[in-house]
Scaffold this active site. Sequence first.
Site, short mmCIF file in Angstrom:
data_model
loop_
_atom_site.label_atom_id
_atom_site.label_comp_id
_atom_site.label_asym_id
_atom_site.label_seq_id
_atom_site.Cartn_x
_atom_site.Cartn_y
_atom_site.Cartn_z
CE LYS A 25 6.17 98.55 34.31
NZ LYS A 25 7.08 97.98 35.32
CG ASP A 108 4.65 95.24 36.08
OD1 ASP A 108 4.04 94.55 36.92
OD2 ASP A 108 5.77 95.75 36.31
CG HIS A 349 -6.03 84.13 -8.82
ND1 HIS A 349 -5.84 82.79 -8.96
CD2 HIS A 349 -6.94 84.48 -9.76
CE1 HIS A 349 -6.59 82.33 -9.94
NE2 HIS A 349 -7.27 83.34 -10.44
#
Length: 454
Positions: A25, A108, A349
């Site tokens: 986690k 956490d 471009h």
Amino acid sequence: MTDRTCLSIVLAAGEGTRMKSNLPKVLHRVAGLPLVCHVVNAVRGTGKSDVALVVGRGAEDVRSAVEKIAGPVSAFEQKERLGTAHAVLAAREAIARGYDDLLIVFGDTPLIEAQSLLAARERLAQGADLVVIGFRPASPHGYGRLIEEGGQLVAIIEEKEATDEQKKIGFCNGGLMALRGQHALALLDAVGNDNAKGEYYLTDIVAIAHGKGLNVTAIEVPVDNVIGINNRAELAEAETIWQNRKRRELMLSGVTLIAPETVFFSYDTVIEPDVVIEPNVFFGPSVHVASGALIHSFSHLEGAQVGEKAEIGPFARLRPGADLAEKSKVGNFCEVKNAKVGKGAKINHLAYIGDAVIGASSNIGAGTITCNYDGYNKFKTIIGDNAFIGSNSSLVAPVEIGDNAYIASGSVITADVPADALALGRARQETKEGRAKILREKYAAIKAAKSVSK
């Protein structure tokens, strides 16, 4: 307080089953950085502090992630999950070294800010023995209540054990604590497991410390500081909060965000004042944008340095190693990777520039490609100052094009081009008059024959 020694115990051993992930986690990310690393950065923001990491699943991966940002840390494995106090005591060896302050934080809670932790440490410096970080949610239902008497914190009462009167209390336990090191082991060892789950709860040390006559207090921090991440929905909420903080911070520092909610930053993004960022731009890790630059919409930047008054996009991609000098331009549908683009150079471009050096004031035409990879190795393209690369040119590396050189459109350049030279690397055009009419008649006849046969 700066001379007080500190040990920060980061609890990162939770299983995280609600994340439904093979990844631990605390290694899920907010703003491109693992949750636990946000916490460690906050801890480091309080001043010099050693870090003790309490780990479980994925221990080595968690430790490695933290050490990338904090250097070597002590890691302790919690082999059994017997409660938060039990988790803290996994780091007994580190606690026993003797520190003035102990910070106990959760891996956490990525939104905890250094100033909140610093406020807790300052209370210790002012004489408190134990400081609990609390908050006031819109609805306190489900949270442990902080019970105060005469300015002292006397207990933390969980919701299910609280009286009706105690449930009216809006000041809730954020879970994070600071305590004076000299009392730490005695308080932790006094925690029992006489409860329904047979676990050792860190919250019990409040009543224990109060019973010993110690100075126990609580401080209030913003609600978002103590948000814990348990599932992907909460992870997304934390990302939103973090991004909003960063957007506001940048705008207050002099950065223009035309549509702030559409621009996303990473944990280490640096944007200087007077930069303008149009809607729908994404910043990956390790991007620095200098003052006066303009980032057009739908651009993606990662690992890039953008010089003063440079112009990016729209629809441009800067990959790691892109280094753009002052007043340079990378325009629409261009990708630049591991390349230095000189002052005033233009890649306007439809170009790919990789593993290259582009000199000052050079102009790279539409459709230009640096062919840098042969399937095994990367090779470099060097273009001098004031060079002109015609449209739809392929530069096959390794190759060097000198100052003021001119590459004709459509060329495939495989050899070095000296300064001031014109290079053409394409087949000569051949025109056959009237041939188009003959071809049209031929193909029409073939098509008609096929229709009849059907």
